[in-house]
Design an enzyme around this catalytic site. Sequence first.
Site, PDB file in Angstrom:
ATOM      1  CG  ASP A 119      -0.383  -0.071   2.506  1.00  0.00           C
ATOM      2  OD1 ASP A 119       0.774  -0.526   2.601  1.00  0.00           O
ATOM      3  OD2 ASP A 119      -1.034   0.330   3.493  1.00  0.00           O
ATOM      4  CG  ASP A 166       2.287  -8.603   5.476  1.00  0.00           C
ATOM      5  OD1 ASP A 166       2.905  -9.650   5.726  1.00  0.00           O
ATOM      6  OD2 ASP A 166       2.712  -7.465   5.749  1.00  0.00           O
ATOM      7  CB  VAL A 299      11.555 -19.198   6.455  1.00  0.00           C
ATOM      8  CG1 VAL A 299      10.372 -20.077   6.299  1.00  0.00           C
ATOM      9  CG2 VAL A 299      12.815 -20.013   6.403  1.00  0.00           C
ATOM     10  NE  ARG A 473     -11.661 -44.191 -10.792  1.00  0.00           N
ATOM     11  CZ  ARG A 473     -11.268 -43.007 -11.236  1.00  0.00           C
ATOM     12  NH1 ARG A 473     -12.158 -42.129 -11.625  1.00  0.00           N
ATOM     13  NH2 ARG A 473      -9.992 -42.703 -11.274  1.00  0.00           N
ATOM     14  CB  SER A 532     -10.260 -33.567 -13.509  1.00  0.00           C
ATOM     15  OG  SER A 532      -9.631 -34.791 -13.359  1.00  0.00           O
ATOM     16  CG  ASN A 533     -11.620 -27.071 -11.500  1.00  0.00           C
ATOM     17  OD1 ASN A 533     -12.630 -27.181 -10.806  1.00  0.00           O
ATOM     18  ND2 ASN A 533     -11.143 -25.912 -11.860  1.00  0.00           N
ATOM     19  CG  ASN A 534     -14.046 -33.593 -14.012  1.00  0.00           C
ATOM     20  OD1 ASN A 534     -13.954 -33.508 -12.783  1.00  0.00           O
ATOM     21  ND2 ASN A 534     -14.191 -34.730 -14.635  1.00  0.00           N
ATOM     22  NE  ARG A 568      17.298 -33.954 -22.880  1.00  0.00           N
ATOM     23  CZ  ARG A 568      18.138 -34.759 -22.237  1.00  0.00           C
ATOM     24  NH1 ARG A 568      17.989 -34.973 -20.950  1.00  0.00           N
ATOM     25  NH2 ARG A 568      19.138 -35.321 -22.878  1.00  0.00           N
ATOM     26  CD  GLN A 575      -3.867 -37.881 -12.742  1.00  0.00           C
ATOM     27  OE1 GLN A 575      -4.356 -37.210 -11.846  1.00  0.00           O
ATOM     28  NE2 GLN A 575      -3.522 -39.143 -12.582  1.00  0.00           N
TER      29      GLN A 575
HETATM   30  P1  ATP Z   1       5.234  -3.666   2.191  1.00  0.00           P
HETATM   31  O1  ATP Z   1       3.804  -4.139   2.242  1.00  0.00           O
HETATM   32  O2  ATP Z   1       6.181  -4.729   1.857  1.00  0.00           O
HETATM   33  O3  ATP Z   1       5.645  -2.832   3.376  1.00  0.00           O
HETATM   34  P2  ATP Z   1       4.971  -1.168   0.850  1.00  0.00           P
HETATM   35  O4  ATP Z   1       4.870  -0.798  -0.585  1.00  0.00           O
HETATM   36  O5  ATP Z   1       3.810  -0.798   1.712  1.00  0.00           O
HETATM   37  O6  ATP Z   1       5.295  -2.706   0.901  1.00  0.00           O
HETATM   38  P3  ATP Z   1       6.647   0.895   1.980  1.00  0.00           P
HETATM   39  O7  ATP Z   1       7.977   0.798   2.637  1.00  0.00           O
HETATM   40  O8  ATP Z   1       5.533   1.489   2.738  1.00  0.00           O
HETATM   41  O9  ATP Z   1       6.324  -0.568   1.460  1.00  0.00           O
HETATM   42  O10 ATP Z   1       6.801   1.735   0.622  1.00  0.00           O
HETATM   43  C1  ATP Z   1       7.794   1.431  -0.343  1.00  0.00           C
HETATM   44  C2  ATP Z   1       8.298   2.708  -0.956  1.00  0.00           C
HETATM   45  O11 ATP Z   1       7.203   3.422  -1.550  1.00  0.00           O
HETATM   46  C3  ATP Z   1       8.874   3.698   0.052  1.00  0.00           C
HETATM   47  O12 ATP Z   1      10.200   3.404   0.353  1.00  0.00           O
HETATM   48  C4  ATP Z   1       8.730   5.013  -0.679  1.00  0.00           C
HETATM   49  O13 ATP Z   1       9.755   5.155  -1.617  1.00  0.00           O
HETATM   50  C5  ATP Z   1       7.413   4.836  -1.415  1.00  0.00           C
HETATM   51  N1  ATP Z   1       6.311   5.405  -0.617  1.00  0.00           N
HETATM   52  C6  ATP Z   1       5.628   4.840   0.367  1.00  0.00           C
HETATM   53  N2  ATP Z   1       4.701   5.673   0.867  1.00  0.00           N
HETATM   54  C7  ATP Z   1       4.798   6.811   0.165  1.00  0.00           C
HETATM   55  C8  ATP Z   1       4.122   8.060   0.196  1.00  0.00           C
HETATM   56  N3  ATP Z   1       3.142   8.320   1.038  1.00  0.00           N
HETATM   57  N4  ATP Z   1       4.526   9.008  -0.666  1.00  0.00           N
HETATM   58  C9  ATP Z   1       5.502   8.786  -1.547  1.00  0.00           C
HETATM   59  N5  ATP Z   1       6.179   7.635  -1.619  1.00  0.00           N
HETATM   60  C10 ATP Z   1       5.843   6.660  -0.779  1.00  0.00           C
END
Ligand code: ATP
Length: 786
Positions: A119, A166, A299, A473, A532-534, A568, A575
């Site tokens: 986000d 996440d 991991v 079956r 098979s999802n059939n 190769r 299936q």
């Molecule tokens: P994750 O879910 O892995 O944390 P993310 O995309 O939310 O992924 P962030 O670290 O929040 O990870 O954002 C990644 C990059 O996006 C930041 O390092 C920054 O460069 C840019 N970014 C995030 N928020 C903003 C914002 N509000 N304005 C401008 N750039 C942003």
Amino acid sequence: RSLRETPGAPDSKPKKKLAVMTSGGDSPGMNAAVRAVVRAGIYYGCDVFAVYEGYEGLLKGGEYLKHMQWSDVRGWLSEGGTLIGTARCMEFRERKGRKQAAANLIEQGIDALVVCGGDGSLTGADLFRSEWPSLVEELVSDGRFTAQQVHPYRNLTIVGLVGSIDNDMSGTDSTIGAYSALERICEMVDYIDATAKSHSRAFVVEVMGRHCGWLALMAGIATAADYIFIPERAAPQNKWQDEMKEVCRRHKAKGRRNITVIVAEGALDTELNPITAEQVKTALVELGLDTRITTLGHVQRGGTAVAHDRWLATMQGVDAVKAVLEMTPDTPSPLIGILEEKIIRIPLMESVKLTKQVAAAIQEKDFDKAISLRDTEFIELYESFISTTIKDSTAVPESGPLRVAIVHVGAPSAALNAATRAASLYCLANGHKPFAIINGFSGLIQTGEVRELSWIDVEDWHNLGGSEIGTNRCAAADDMGAVAYHFQKNEFDGLIIIGGFEGFKSLQQLYSARSQYPVFNIPMVMIPSTVSNNVPGTEYSLGTDTCLNALVNYTDAIKQSASATRRRVFVVEVQGGHSGYVASFTGLVTGAVSVYTPEKKIDLHSIQEDLALLKENFRHDQGENRNGKLLIRNEQASSIYTTELIADIIAEQSNGRFGVRTAVPGHVQQGGVPSSKDRVAACRFAVKSVKFLESWNEKAKQAASHDDRQLGFRYVKGVKTPMLPNNDASAAVICVNGSTVSFKPVNDLWQNETDVELRKGHDIHWSEFTKVGDILSGRCNLRKEV
Ligand code: ATP
């Protein structure tokens, strides 16, 4: 939306210069997304660039913006992490940084950006778009560009793909990488379970998820954990210890050897204090349990993507390119998401806003709101976890306990046991009695063996492949009289069939026999479960995902084996019976050169096309990535062009340029440990199915109290008991279609949607996979050239 309808089908002049980048934390599947954007972009006539190292690369420009060629992304489907790199970039958060990024893009003539990230990354991208016109103006007034130079770049197009393990983005069911991380967690917890059981130990497993409990919740369901802690459902302060201990004590008393508690790293109590793995351990030790902590850490991020993520990233990557081409300056930036099985577009900033509202609701301690902002699947599964694992009931429901029969029908598939477990646990927690029909309908006909299932019988069936109650079956109509006799004798109030096409057929037979045998006038439901999802009427069956993961691992291994010998080709036979779903999906997610299915005629012309494509592929294969090439053939694709014959023709025609081998994974596709996606879906569908039986029994009761002249009766322990109103909808199949999950009457499916002879539905819901596969394999380009 069909690919063919996309405006501006391929032509010679570059339509757009677009760039693709990955940003934020890496996630498995990002490479598949980049591959899809690059190849679909080229196919639709765009110049495609990859931005290396996320926003940092955008700021640096120059060699960090690489013009991509078709062959640059060869082999990327099976690579973990992100090959174009990712980074967190503080400068991009500042306007000055974004201005520099704009200058770099204009220099290359790029005015469309597909961003795959979380986000934060997508918020940054949308901000960049909204500021773009003013940034461009500033660049002109600074004298870096003339007004004429920037004229073609007045607007920036942004399309978002969510790459995140996440699964924390609202508005989409899953994000690229989430199911791969879940798979890794399940593998690890399965390993831990084995040692925990040996020593009767308790394990506290900490999983990722700072603001989102998706991984912890799904892992809790998929690994049969005893308790979970997630941020959206904060645990009552100072009371959670006693509540958790009570559940664990109960499970131990029922005979469970090990205890597993899953804690999301962002778990909280109702006063927003973090709940740590250490605190959970202390409480379990107080219960007298020898307790260990395992923090899974990175991991979860690592490794290659599971089949689902490869598919999701591929379909979404192609749709992102289409969105770029369709967008106007007024279109809000879209985010490409998924609802159930349907790829969707939603306004990016609305999703980001909703996602942020979850965090805000948690901060305001409004946990009901927090969970309600998650998607339907999340909410249903949270309730399913509570009703199968936490809830305990010795009370008999008002309408009396239901006697629920469960039968497996057809070839084994991986999630039969997981679904049976969840249905049984839900029954037991709600005062009903689950019964297993042993060895399918033939078992019932021959021996009449029916076993009441107890909590301890089923509690560890979540990760067992095969069928613990036996499957067969044989369809119900093989001896309907005997089946009716045993239904009467056992006084079943409802039936759950878990299986494939034969199960579907059996349900229809039982439904049709209602007039002859009133004992079948009980609600009956089928959960499709077949590699098979059939099963007609649905796009999703349990077991298919496990099969696809097995095929992805298998093909990765054989492709890799060819890197030593270089040239190769493998013809892999998969299936699917008369359904090309598995072959088409496998072809798409393994980057196969060709897919042979029963739906598509094989002839010498198509094999010639394959040969041309193989020669083209090998011609461009330089240096790295010289792995084997795949041709995927469904087992029933043609009675003439067998796997061997296709291999022989291609070998003969290659004139010694490459070697050809056949590979048949066979029963590997049916067996094995169920995938995390199948385990979770098994739980969801099983709980829904018992609820379906409950609701129909309730309807029967109500109908009886209104007008019992219209109803038939059956005798249960000598007591006259109302039967169901004879309603088609009371014998149904649980179906997923696009973005909806529903119960469809079996009779309607049988009459209108079934090809009985070919044992599948009329709807070829996977036809889009073939189109996308043809674009990304280069077949469509080849046809253009021809
Ligand atoms: P994750 O879910 O892995 O944390 P993310 O995309 O939310 O992924 P962030 O670290 O929040 O990870 O954002 C990644 C990059 O996006 C930041 O390092 C920054 O460069 C840019 N970014 C995030 N928020 C903003 C914002 N509000 N304005 C401008 N750039 C942003």
